[in-house]
Design an enzyme around this catalytic site. Structure first.
Site, PDB file in Angstrom:
ATOM      1  N   ARG A  32       0.845  -1.208   0.000  1.00  0.00           N
ATOM      2  CA  ARG A  32       0.000   0.000   0.000  1.00  0.00           C
ATOM      3  C   ARG A  32       0.882   1.261   0.000  1.00  0.00           C
ATOM      4  O   ARG A  32       0.619   2.207  -0.737  1.00  0.00           O
ATOM      5  CB  ARG A  32      -0.911   0.031   1.220  1.00  0.00           C
ATOM      6  CG  ARG A  32      -1.771  -1.199   1.404  1.00  0.00           C
ATOM      7  CD  ARG A  32      -3.058  -1.175   0.593  1.00  0.00           C
ATOM      8  NE  ARG A  32      -3.881  -2.317   0.968  1.00  0.00           N
ATOM      9  CZ  ARG A  32      -3.842  -3.516   0.370  1.00  0.00           C
ATOM     10  NH1 ARG A  32      -3.060  -3.722  -0.670  1.00  0.00           N
ATOM     11  NH2 ARG A  32      -4.610  -4.499   0.798  1.00  0.00           N
ATOM     12  N   GLU A 176     -14.072 -14.308   9.490  1.00  0.00           N
ATOM     13  CA  GLU A 176     -13.956 -13.832   8.107  1.00  0.00           C
ATOM     14  C   GLU A 176     -13.574 -14.951   7.143  1.00  0.00           C
ATOM     15  O   GLU A 176     -12.383 -15.234   6.956  1.00  0.00           O
ATOM     16  CB  GLU A 176     -12.907 -12.699   8.015  1.00  0.00           C
ATOM     17  CG  GLU A 176     -12.769 -12.165   6.588  1.00  0.00           C
ATOM     18  CD  GLU A 176     -11.764 -11.018   6.450  1.00  0.00           C
ATOM     19  OE1 GLU A 176     -11.066 -10.715   7.420  1.00  0.00           O
ATOM     20  OE2 GLU A 176     -11.688 -10.457   5.337  1.00  0.00           O
ATOM     21  N   LYS A 218     -17.719 -11.570   8.838  1.00  0.00           N
ATOM     22  CA  LYS A 218     -17.137 -10.650   7.851  1.00  0.00           C
ATOM     23  C   LYS A 218     -16.968 -11.397   6.534  1.00  0.00           C
ATOM     24  O   LYS A 218     -15.941 -12.048   6.299  1.00  0.00           O
ATOM     25  CB  LYS A 218     -15.789 -10.119   8.358  1.00  0.00           C
ATOM     26  CG  LYS A 218     -15.077  -9.221   7.346  1.00  0.00           C
ATOM     27  CD  LYS A 218     -13.973  -8.395   7.985  1.00  0.00           C
ATOM     28  CE  LYS A 218     -13.202  -7.628   6.915  1.00  0.00           C
ATOM     29  NZ  LYS A 218     -12.323  -6.611   7.478  1.00  0.00           N
ATOM     30  N   GLY A 262     -11.346  -5.651  -2.968  1.00  0.00           N
ATOM     31  CA  GLY A 262     -10.860  -5.246  -4.290  1.00  0.00           C
ATOM     32  C   GLY A 262     -11.896  -4.447  -5.067  1.00  0.00           C
ATOM     33  O   GLY A 262     -11.629  -3.992  -6.181  1.00  0.00           O
TER      34      GLY A 262
HETATM   35  P1  13P Z   1     -10.537  -5.043   2.219  1.00  0.00           P
HETATM   36  O1  13P Z   1     -11.787  -4.260   2.555  1.00  0.00           O
HETATM   37  O2  13P Z   1      -9.460  -4.211   1.595  1.00  0.00           O
HETATM   38  O3  13P Z   1     -10.839  -6.319   1.509  1.00  0.00           O
HETATM   39  O4  13P Z   1      -9.903  -5.451   3.622  1.00  0.00           O
HETATM   40  C1  13P Z   1     -10.717  -5.916   4.617  1.00  0.00           C
HETATM   41  C2  13P Z   1      -9.991  -6.918   5.411  1.00  0.00           C
HETATM   42  O5  13P Z   1      -9.821  -6.762   6.594  1.00  0.00           O
HETATM   43  C3  13P Z   1      -9.508  -8.130   4.740  1.00  0.00           C
HETATM   44  O6  13P Z   1      -9.103  -9.054   5.694  1.00  0.00           O
END
Ligand code: 13P
Length: 340
Positions: A32, A176, A218, A262
């Protein structure tokens, strides 16, 4: 008074608020920073996170921030703990606790997320350092013959082990399982894989006695792969995503906090808003836990200089406000141009 897991989870999905994912690992934040020609030093990482966390009024739209280990322990330039800067604003600090996706044996092209060994001890330390919630990301890749059942089941098992340990330590687990947007698959294929992944994940969460009212999910949205020639429209993505979750996510879960995965900043906001606008009576809150979709323009506006904190913060607050509006379906593209 100690807050229950359910109280913290509900705080994190309070009306018009969502989560900032600022938990990029050192190699990921390096990418980044490189995109705006900033070297990946500890000071630059500190400055960047300090810029985001000291945005005045951010707490109107941001309920929690997911941090990387280094950041949870790090001080701002003036010596204040970054995590305390957040909690003083009523923003819950969270912590990424997985150790990344590693190649899964006997499953070419697939990964399993590691980090369970010693996790109980790490979670206790993180709770003492002020974390109120945690994150573990499993990665599911779509390809010709993948994802395999091996990959989905192995990751679901690890997610549930992590979640149970978090709850034991008094931290709300963000679970997640990310089905990646990489590839040329269509929306229907993403839908099918997301359904399989979520079904397995909730089976394991039940088996391992995770309290569903003390966690957040998530997930990815149900969306075509980045290289798919036929991208579905906003309404199709919103409706398919909600239908998928209604079939797979128990009503006891307080909230679903999407990753952006993305999508551009505006796509991620537009999709979330369409879901909330078109489906106002869902059993769970539909919110955001965006990384790139909350940070991309702030990163570019800051560009590595403490003299440009104000510009970075203006960009960040704008995105936070847009996503805050998306929480109730009130976002419109016109709000971008108006710089609301
Ligand atoms: P992004 O929203 O950039 O996908 O990142 C969220 C995240 O915490 C991925 O693990």
């Amino acid at each position: 008074m100690t807050q229950s897991l359910n109280d913290i989870a509900l705080d994190l999905v309070a009306p018009q608020k969502g989560i900032l994912a600022a938990d990029e690992s050192t190699p990921t934040i390096a990418k980044r920073l490189a995109s705006v020609d900033v070297p990946n030093t500890e000071d630059q990482r500190r400055d960047y996170r300090e810029m985001l966390f000291t945005s005045e009024g951010g707490n109107e739209f941001i309920s929690g921030v997911i941090l990387f280990d280094e950041t949870l322990r790090q001080d701002a330039l003036d010596g204040r703990r970054l995590a305390h800067i957040l909690s003083e604003q009523g923003i819950h600090p969270g912590i990424k606790v997985d150790k990344g996706a590693k190649s899964l044996a006997a499953a070419p092209g697939e990964t399993v997320t590691e980090g369970l060994d010693g996790l109980r001890e790490r979670l206790n330390e993180y709770a003492e350092l002020g974390a109120r919630f945690a994150k573990w990301r499993a990665v599911i890749t779509i390809g010709d013959d993948i994802p395999s059942e091996t990959c989905i089941a192995t990751n679901a098992h690890a997610l549930a082990r992590y979640a149970a340990l978090c709850q034991e330590a008094g931290l709300v687990p963000i679970v997640e399982p990310e089905v990646l947007m990489d590839g040329a698959h269509d929306l229907a294929r993403c839908d099918e894989v997301t359904r399989r992944t979520l079904s397995r994940t909730f089976e394991q969460l039940a088996l391992q006695r995770v309290a569903l009212d003390g966690m957040l999910l998530k997930p990815n949205m149900v969306i075509a792969g980045k290289d798919c020639a036929e991208q579905a429209g906003v309404e199709a993505v919103a409706d398919a995503t909600v239908a998928c979750f209604l079939d797979t996510v128990p009503a006891e879960v307080p909230g679903i906090v999407f990753l952006s995965g993305g999508q551009t900043e505006e796509q991620a906001t537009t999709h979330l808003s369409a879901m909330n606008q078109r489906h106002p009576d869902l059993p769970w809150q539909l919110s955001f836990s965006y990384g790139r979709a909350l940070q991309a323009s702030a990163l570019a506006a800051w560009a590595g200089s403490r003299d440009r904190f104000a510009q970075g913060q203006t960009a960040f607050l704008h995105r936070a406000r847009m996503n805050g509006a998306a929480r109730s379906g009130a976002y419109t593209a016109g709000m971008e141009a108006a710089g609301v």
